[in-house]
Design an enzyme around this catalytic site. Sequence first.
Site, PDB file in Angstrom:
ATOM      1  N   ARG A 134      77.029  33.762  22.986  1.00  0.00           N
ATOM      2  CA  ARG A 134      76.519  33.162  21.763  1.00  0.00           C
ATOM      3  C   ARG A 134      76.176  34.256  20.749  1.00  0.00           C
ATOM      4  O   ARG A 134      76.029  35.430  21.114  1.00  0.00           O
ATOM      5  CB  ARG A 134      75.252  32.355  22.065  1.00  0.00           C
ATOM      6  CG  ARG A 134      75.393  31.395  23.243  1.00  0.00           C
ATOM      7  CD  ARG A 134      74.091  31.315  24.044  1.00  0.00           C
ATOM      8  NE  ARG A 134      74.295  30.681  25.349  1.00  0.00           N
ATOM      9  CZ  ARG A 134      74.023  29.415  25.612  1.00  0.00           C
ATOM     10  NH1 ARG A 134      73.523  28.647  24.680  1.00  0.00           N
ATOM     11  NH2 ARG A 134      74.254  28.916  26.801  1.00  0.00           N
ATOM     12  N   GLY A 168      67.880  28.308  30.530  1.00  0.00           N
ATOM     13  CA  GLY A 168      66.689  27.782  31.181  1.00  0.00           C
ATOM     14  C   GLY A 168      66.921  26.606  32.092  1.00  0.00           C
ATOM     15  O   GLY A 168      66.073  26.301  32.938  1.00  0.00           O
ATOM     16  N   ASP A 218      71.491  30.372  19.054  1.00  0.00           N
ATOM     17  CA  ASP A 218      71.761  30.333  20.492  1.00  0.00           C
ATOM     18  C   ASP A 218      72.685  29.180  20.864  1.00  0.00           C
ATOM     19  O   ASP A 218      73.091  29.068  22.025  1.00  0.00           O
ATOM     20  CB  ASP A 218      70.454  30.247  21.290  1.00  0.00           C
ATOM     21  CG  ASP A 218      69.603  29.049  20.892  1.00  0.00           C
ATOM     22  OD1 ASP A 218      69.180  28.998  19.713  1.00  0.00           O
ATOM     23  OD2 ASP A 218      69.361  28.176  21.737  1.00  0.00           O
TER      24      ASP A 218
END
Length: 467
Positions: free
Chosen positions: A187, A93, A253
């Site tokens: 991840r 993000g 994550d």
Amino acid sequence: MPVDPQAYRPAAAILTLGDAFYDPVEAADFPQTRLRFRDDRAATEIGLASLDDAEWTAAFGRFVPLPGTLQQPLALRYHGHQFRNYNPDIGDGRGFTFAQMVDSTGRLMDLGTKGSGTTPWSRFGDGRLTLKGGVREVLASEMLEALGVPTSRSLSLIETGEALDRGDEPSPTRSAVLVRLSHGHIRIGTFQRLAYLRDDTNLRRLVAYVLRELYGEDGDDPIRLLDLVVARTARLAARYMAAGFVHGVLNTDNINVTGESFDYGPWRFAPTWDPQFTAAYFDHAGLYAFARQPEAIHWDAMQLAVSLRTIANSDALIAALARFADVYQHEVTAAILWRMGLTPGEADADRALVTLVEQALRTTGVAIDRFFHDVFGGTLPKDYDSAWDDVRAALPGHTPRANRSHPHWQGAPCSMLIGEVEDIWSRIADRDDWSAFDAKVAAIRDFGAALDSAGPHRAQAPHNQGE
């Protein structure tokens, strides 16, 4: 761009996964780019140390493509459990993968960003990083590298000239973009996303990519992958404990499948061996407290096993996951002995000594960094009280791996507690004074040299070697 032709080995392996794994994005156009930190030690390993500051800033502040690698940044897609709550609405993000290259040890490395602008996964965020956050990440990664923890490295920090509003710190505050050098950005959450989508084809493709590009192995065996990830993540948990480090947000994550620590938000180094010490002010239940980190990382590895169920035998997955505890016990013993400056010997005696050390640290409240500084090389000073008698009696049965000849051992312990971090930042915020920051980075590197953390303890498996 004048890269080192002998050391620069560009790659673009991530593109073999296909566009179901990422979104091409554009970097933010920042008002300014003012270089604040560059890690030339790391840059030398990937052939970029020859860039002058203007070229460096063009690459890592304006994101002019590097030759032979990705020609457009890629925001990676993933899901994740965040404090044990599943979130399918996350991804890169405020960062992206900018480039890939092979380092001097043969490992495939990613140049990943933090604070480089909005992406399709930004949700309501501004895609930016505070300068304070960047300073903290540099300090964390430098200290962890010195302490032998597998970690991403902060390659570059550039101030970007924007005023950011943040609810959890004084605002407006200064902005920055960070570039980290990392052994992959795949991840556990990357696998979780494909399992959530029931996309077995791409799940197998991802297994094969990680085995081939990050572990140097052929095939697409999910059991082999889980074996490797369990070993690497157990080692990471062990080295966190030996370092006295608390990551703060061990969500799925935030767990790299190479077992390399990254993404330093609300991190802390524990002052004492306090099992309940937490780093994140919002971790009210102590889910990621100091002593619960091995449990948390094991739980994360379990989520990888869950994600692989549709393409692997469940019994074999359970057996692979069950190795975590034994690997962790071996690794934490080795890591604590290493920090004490001792050579591993007979397994039972080694574990007994480490147990005594942990008990004494917990019951006496002696500072973690002070103890490891004092005991390095295998001798405990006389001013340690009778609570340390069992440790003192056990030390002569262990062989030193190093002596105290390095000048560092004649001074004070090298710590990185929150008060010093805040002091370093306040000087930057109030007077734009970077002298304490620069001095701390130099001191940490001197500490690393004294620990000999560039030796076998810190080394990662090379590109052509598994566990």
